[in-house]
Scaffold this motif. Structure first.
Motif, PDB file in Angstrom:
ATOM      1  N   UNK A 200       0.822  -1.215   0.000  1.00 32.40           N
ATOM      2  CA  UNK A 200       0.000   0.000   0.000  1.00 32.40           C
ATOM      3  C   UNK A 200       0.853   1.260   0.000  1.00 32.40           C
ATOM      4  N   UNK A 201       2.169   1.111  -0.170  1.00 36.97           N
ATOM      5  CA  UNK A 201       3.081   2.239   0.009  1.00 36.97           C
ATOM      6  C   UNK A 201       2.706   3.443  -0.850  1.00 36.97           C
ATOM      7  N   UNK A 219      11.784  -4.025  17.735  1.00 33.39           N
ATOM      8  CA  UNK A 219      11.025  -4.997  16.938  1.00 33.39           C
ATOM      9  C   UNK A 219      11.906  -5.506  15.801  1.00 33.39           C
ATOM     10  N   UNK A 220      12.102  -6.833  15.715  1.00 35.71           N
ATOM     11  CA  UNK A 220      12.942  -7.403  14.652  1.00 35.71           C
ATOM     12  C   UNK A 220      12.115  -8.109  13.578  1.00 35.71           C
ATOM     13  N   UNK A 221      10.786  -8.075  13.686  1.00 34.69           N
ATOM     14  CA  UNK A 221       9.932  -8.657  12.646  1.00 34.69           C
ATOM     15  C   UNK A 221       9.489  -7.572  11.672  1.00 34.69           C
ATOM     16  N   UNK A 222       8.973  -6.483  12.203  1.00 32.73           N
ATOM     17  CA  UNK A 222       8.624  -5.310  11.388  1.00 32.73           C
ATOM     18  C   UNK A 222       9.396  -4.129  11.969  1.00 32.73           C
ATOM     19  N   UNK A 223      10.642  -3.945  11.554  1.00 31.05           N
ATOM     20  CA  UNK A 223      11.502  -2.933  12.179  1.00 31.05           C
ATOM     21  C   UNK A 223      10.894  -1.536  12.173  1.00 31.05           C
ATOM     22  N   UNK A 224      11.335  -0.727  13.129  1.00 28.71           N
ATOM     23  CA  UNK A 224      10.720   0.575  13.371  1.00 28.71           C
ATOM     24  C   UNK A 224      10.756   1.487  12.145  1.00 28.71           C
ATOM     25  N   UNK A 225      11.743   1.320  11.274  1.00 27.73           N
ATOM     26  CA  UNK A 225      11.790   2.208  10.105  1.00 27.73           C
ATOM     27  C   UNK A 225      10.592   1.979   9.179  1.00 27.73           C
ATOM     28  N   UNK A 226       9.983   0.790   9.225  1.00 27.88           N
ATOM     29  CA  UNK A 226       8.782   0.562   8.425  1.00 27.88           C
ATOM     30  C   UNK A 226       7.607   1.369   8.964  1.00 27.88           C
ATOM     31  N   UNK A 227       7.530   1.519  10.283  1.00 25.25           N
ATOM     32  CA  UNK A 227       6.503   2.387  10.869  1.00 25.25           C
ATOM     33  C   UNK A 227       6.777   3.849  10.542  1.00 25.25           C
ATOM     34  N   UNK A 228       8.049   4.235  10.508  1.00 23.83           N
ATOM     35  CA  UNK A 228       8.397   5.597  10.117  1.00 23.83           C
ATOM     36  C   UNK A 228       7.905   5.882   8.701  1.00 23.83           C
ATOM     37  N   UNK A 229       8.056   4.911   7.803  1.00 22.28           N
ATOM     38  CA  UNK A 229       7.587   5.092   6.429  1.00 22.28           C
ATOM     39  C   UNK A 229       6.067   5.249   6.378  1.00 22.28           C
ATOM     40  N   UNK A 230       5.366   4.479   7.204  1.00 20.98           N
ATOM     41  CA  UNK A 230       3.912   4.634   7.278  1.00 20.98           C
ATOM     42  C   UNK A 230       3.551   6.039   7.749  1.00 20.98           C
ATOM     43  N   UNK A 231       4.170   6.474   8.822  1.00 24.60           N
ATOM     44  CA  UNK A 231       3.850   7.791   9.382  1.00 24.60           C
ATOM     45  C   UNK A 231       4.202   8.913   8.403  1.00 24.60           C
TER      46      UNK A 231
END
Length: 276
Positions: A200-201, A219-231
């Motif tokens: 959905x990016x 978190x090593x499954x969905x690392x924090x940088x992926x949440x940063x990209x969402x935000x």
């Protein structure tokens, strides 16, 4: 607490649980897909909401999964559950795979979401996630579902929490083995392929509701940088990064997790929301 079975348009069904009264809040589980994943957090939310949890198709008390699936299909199942319950719109909290389902719903039927929490999730699998999930699929195929589950607990739980709760985790593994079905490995495999197919990016800017993105720094499954990209991609998103907690931060750090999401879901401001 009330339980039920929601019929779906294609003849399938979803087992669900309702707690509390008030405006609806739907908690969407991750890859495991069990409503029981949310038991502790659902009790925290029940004084303020009618909390809906459910077993995903192919899991727990819901109907069998026949063949491949997708995040689109999981969203369609959720929509069928909402229709059955007469819920036109709700606050949604989706964790990991559940966060992918929630994004899909926000894009396909934005009118159904009042507020959205995206918990330890992603808009598009990165190279790290793709390698991680390819390895998990290979382990599942070569060593079987029990070995897959034993490995998964070391990925999902924060190391310090696992060290203090090893007996709890071992009991959970034994219970999972006792209720295991011959189809479990195939269901897990198809659900992991669905995770890898989520993307959905490029549409994040279309998500119009208020959003809180929450993740633990370790978190090593969905690392924090992926949440940063969402935000970064969602116009009304706030990012809350917990200092620790692993992929299951709601388990390892229940108070911090509660503070990061509950006031937001209730429509209140919270100091936990920090964009980094």
């Amino acid at each position: 607490m009330r339980t039920g079975l929601a019929p779906l348009a294609d003849g399938g069904s979803l087992a669900y649980t309702l707690r509390g009264d008030g405006p609806p809040l739907v908690l969407i589980s991750g890859l495991g897909g069990l409503a029981s994943f949310w038991n502790a957090f659902a009790e925290i939310c029940a004084p303020y909401f009618q909390v809906v949890t459910y077993d995903h198709r192919g899991v727990g008390g819901s109907s069998v999964l026949e063949g491949p699936t997708s995040i689109d299909a999981m969203r369609a199942d959720l929509t069928g559950l909402l229709d059955h319950l007469g819920i036109a719109s709700a606050a949604i909290l989706g964790h990991s795979t559940g966060g992918a389902i929630a994004q899909n719903l926000a894009l396909a039927q934005p009118e159904r979401i009042t507020r959205l929490v995206l918990s330890a999730t992603f808009a598009r699998p990165c190279a790290y996630m793709r390698r991680l999930f390819a390895g998990r699929i290979e382990l599942l195929d070569k060593l079987g579902i029990d070995a897959y589950r034993r490995h998964a607990v070391t990925l999902l739980n924060a190391p310090y929490w696992l060290d203090a709760n090893d007996a709890v985790v071992e009991a959970e593994l034994q219970a999972a083995a006792a209720r295991s079905k011959p189809t479990d490995a195939a269901v897990v495999r198809e659900r992991m392929l669905a995770v890898l197919g989520h993307d959905a990016q490029d549409r994040l800017a279309e998500i119009a509701c208020p959003v809180r993105v929450v993740v633990a720094a370790d978190d090593i499954v969905t690392p924090a940088y992926l949440s940063q990209r969402l935000a970064d991609g969602i116009p009304q998103a706030e990012l809350a990064v917990l200092p620790r907690g692993g992929h299951y931060a709601m388990r390892a750090e229940p108070e911090r997790y509660r503070d990061a999401v509950l006031d937001f879901l209730r429509g209140r401001s919270s100091a936990a929301g920090t964009r980094t």
